[in-house]
Write a protein that holds these residues in place. Structure first.
Motif, mmCIF file in Angstrom:
data_model
loop_
_atom_site.group_PDB
_atom_site.id
_atom_site.type_symbol
_atom_site.label_atom_id
_atom_site.label_comp_id
_atom_site.label_asym_id
_atom_site.label_seq_id
_atom_site.Cartn_x
_atom_site.Cartn_y
_atom_site.Cartn_z
ATOM 1 N N ASP A 74 30.587 60.255 33.459
ATOM 2 C CA ASP A 74 31.061 59.926 32.116
ATOM 3 C C ASP A 74 31.061 61.126 31.189
ATOM 4 O O ASP A 74 31.884 61.227 30.280
ATOM 5 N N ILE A 75 30.108 62.042 31.392
ATOM 6 C CA ILE A 75 29.988 63.243 30.564
ATOM 7 C C ILE A 75 29.699 64.416 31.492
ATOM 8 O O ILE A 75 28.810 64.329 32.349
ATOM 9 N N VAL A 76 30.411 65.509 31.332
ATOM 10 C CA VAL A 76 30.193 66.709 32.146
ATOM 11 C C VAL A 76 30.209 67.912 31.226
ATOM 12 O O VAL A 76 31.092 68.035 30.357
ATOM 13 N N GLY A 77 29.238 68.806 31.387
ATOM 14 C CA GLY A 77 29.224 69.984 30.532
ATOM 15 C C GLY A 77 28.105 70.941 30.869
ATOM 16 O O GLY A 77 27.369 70.757 31.840
ATOM 17 N N ALA A 78 27.969 71.954 30.015
ATOM 18 C CA ALA A 78 26.920 72.961 30.192
ATOM 19 C C ALA A 78 26.287 73.218 28.822
ATOM 20 O O ALA A 78 25.612 72.345 28.290
ATOM 21 N N LYS A 97 11.551 68.504 26.559
ATOM 22 C CA LYS A 97 10.828 67.695 25.569
ATOM 23 C C LYS A 97 11.678 66.550 25.023
ATOM 24 O O LYS A 97 11.142 65.600 24.440
ATOM 25 N N VAL A 98 12.986 66.654 25.222
ATOM 26 C CA VAL A 98 13.883 65.596 24.751
ATOM 27 C C VAL A 98 14.139 64.574 25.859
ATOM 28 O O VAL A 98 13.996 63.369 25.667
ATOM 29 N N LEU A 99 14.491 65.078 27.044
ATOM 30 C CA LEU A 99 14.842 64.186 28.147
ATOM 31 C C LEU A 99 13.623 63.646 28.885
ATOM 32 O O LEU A 99 13.649 62.511 29.376
ATOM 33 N N GLY A 100 12.556 64.446 28.965
ATOM 34 C CA GLY A 100 11.365 64.043 29.705
ATOM 35 C C GLY A 100 10.774 62.714 29.265
ATOM 36 O O GLY A 100 10.589 61.802 30.077
ATOM 37 N N LYS A 152 22.458 63.264 20.275
ATOM 38 C CA LYS A 152 23.423 62.364 20.902
ATOM 39 C C LYS A 152 23.110 62.229 22.386
ATOM 40 O O LYS A 152 23.417 63.115 23.188
ATOM 41 N N ILE A 153 22.481 61.127 22.742
ATOM 42 C CA ILE A 153 22.139 60.850 24.139
ATOM 43 C C ILE A 153 22.737 59.492 24.488
ATOM 44 O O ILE A 153 22.107 58.450 24.333
ATOM 45 N N ARG A 202 26.008 54.836 32.772
ATOM 46 C CA ARG A 202 26.679 56.009 32.212
ATOM 47 C C ARG A 202 25.952 57.260 32.701
ATOM 48 O O ARG A 202 24.726 57.373 32.542
ATOM 49 N N ILE A 203 26.718 58.182 33.273
ATOM 50 C CA ILE A 203 26.122 59.350 33.918
ATOM 51 C C ILE A 203 26.578 60.639 33.246
ATOM 52 O O ILE A 203 27.772 60.852 33.013
ATOM 53 N N ALA A 204 25.596 61.496 32.947
ATOM 54 C CA ALA A 204 25.885 62.837 32.422
ATOM 55 C C ALA A 204 25.557 63.850 33.511
ATOM 56 O O ALA A 204 24.546 63.713 34.209
ATOM 57 N N VAL A 205 26.413 64.852 33.657
ATOM 58 C CA VAL A 205 26.208 65.871 34.692
ATOM 59 C C VAL A 205 26.282 67.262 34.081
ATOM 60 O O VAL A 205 27.223 67.588 33.357
ATOM 61 N N PHE A 206 25.265 68.063 34.389
ATOM 62 C CA PHE A 206 25.273 69.476 34.008
ATOM 63 C C PHE A 206 25.842 70.262 35.177
ATOM 64 O O PHE A 206 25.234 70.343 36.249
ATOM 65 N N ALA A 207 27.035 70.826 34.982
ATOM 66 C CA ALA A 207 27.678 71.586 36.048
ATOM 67 C C ALA A 207 28.776 72.462 35.462
ATOM 68 O O ALA A 207 29.260 72.216 34.354
ATOM 69 N N ARG A 208 29.151 73.473 36.240
ATOM 70 C CA ARG A 208 30.240 74.369 35.839
ATOM 71 C C ARG A 208 31.256 74.482 36.971
ATOM 72 O O ARG A 208 30.952 74.194 38.128
ATOM 73 N N GLY A 209 32.436 74.939 36.625
ATOM 74 C CA GLY A 209 33.440 75.272 37.628
ATOM 75 C C GLY A 209 33.811 74.129 38.549
ATOM 76 O O GLY A 209 34.064 73.012 38.117
#
Length: 232
Positions: A93-97, A129-132, A108-109, A74-81
């Motif tokens: 699976d998840i895309v947002g900013a 500090k959350v993802l690291g 929620k991870i 499951r992949i999350a991506v931080f991106a816009r436009g």
């Protein structure tokens, strides 16, 4: 100390903890002992002659397994436009900013890998500090901070695994499923160990690859003769 179940004890009796097995034999033992009611993951652990407390002995990298991991990522991506649209089209699976940051800060991870475009790192930095601690922080060194969102997603879904040495000097990764053919597991294991060897840091002295062990999710560990899988 928790009691070892009868099942694991029985499996351990078929493996000599003191013996170093050739890679092919080790794979056969692990496959034979993987008799749980689900398709167990096969994991390799490599004990390295490094002290990761020193920056010049940190080991980190990425490896493309020839036959994949057998796991749905499951992949999350931080991106816009346009990059967000590209990520969705590529199968993220998840895309947002900002909304994705809030979701993660709220606890929620529900993803296994996080990718970000370079322009999003100012935002993603809030989550260090959350993802690291979970090994999920995007990093350009392993290709998860990149403008090539589609390429990163395709690589991850094709069986790319990231690795990072732990405090005890151990690197480990899932390299397939017990249902894989033995030759495919062998190719995956060799590819992973080779990637770890190529990631040898400048500060590493003496023997670099000290021990290699193989196990399945519910099975005992099998020690591998290092000379049968690595030249370092």
């Amino acid at each position: 100390m928790a009691k070892i179940g009868k099942r694991l004890n029985a499996l351990k009796s078929g493996v000599d903890a003191r013996q170093l097995y050739p890679l092919g034999e080790a794979i056969s033992l692990v496959k034979a002992n993987a008799n749980a009611k689900f398709d167990e993951t096969v994991e390799v652990a490599v004990n390295l002659g490094v002290d990761p407390r020193h920056a010049d002995q940190m080991v980190r990298g990425v490896c493309a397994l020839p036959h994949g991991t057998g796991k749905t990522v499951r992949i999350a991506v931080f991106a816009r436009g346009d990059k967000a649209d590209e990520a969705k089209a590529a199968g993220a699976d998840i895309v947002g900013a900002e909304e994705l940051v809030e979701q993660i800060q709220g606890g929620k991870i529900d993803f296994d890998l996080c990718i970000a475009t370079p322009d999003m790192m100012g935002l993603v930095g809030r989550l260090g500090k959350v993802l690291g601690p979970r090994g999920l922080m995007p990093n350009p060194r392993v290709g998860t901070v990149t403008p090539d969102v589609k390429g990163a997603i395709d690589s991850a879904k094709a069986g790319q695994v990231q690795f990072r040495v732990e405090k005890a000097g151990i690197v480990h990764a899932g390299v397939g499923k017990a249902s894989f053919d033995a030759d495919k597991l062998e190719e995956n294991i060799r590819a992973f160990v080779d990637a770890v060897v190529k990631a040898k840091p400048t500060g590493a002295k003496g023997t670099y690859v000290k021990k290699v062990a193989l196990s399945s999710t519910m099975g005992p560990g099998v020690r591998i003769d290092v000379s049968s899988v690595a030249s370092a």
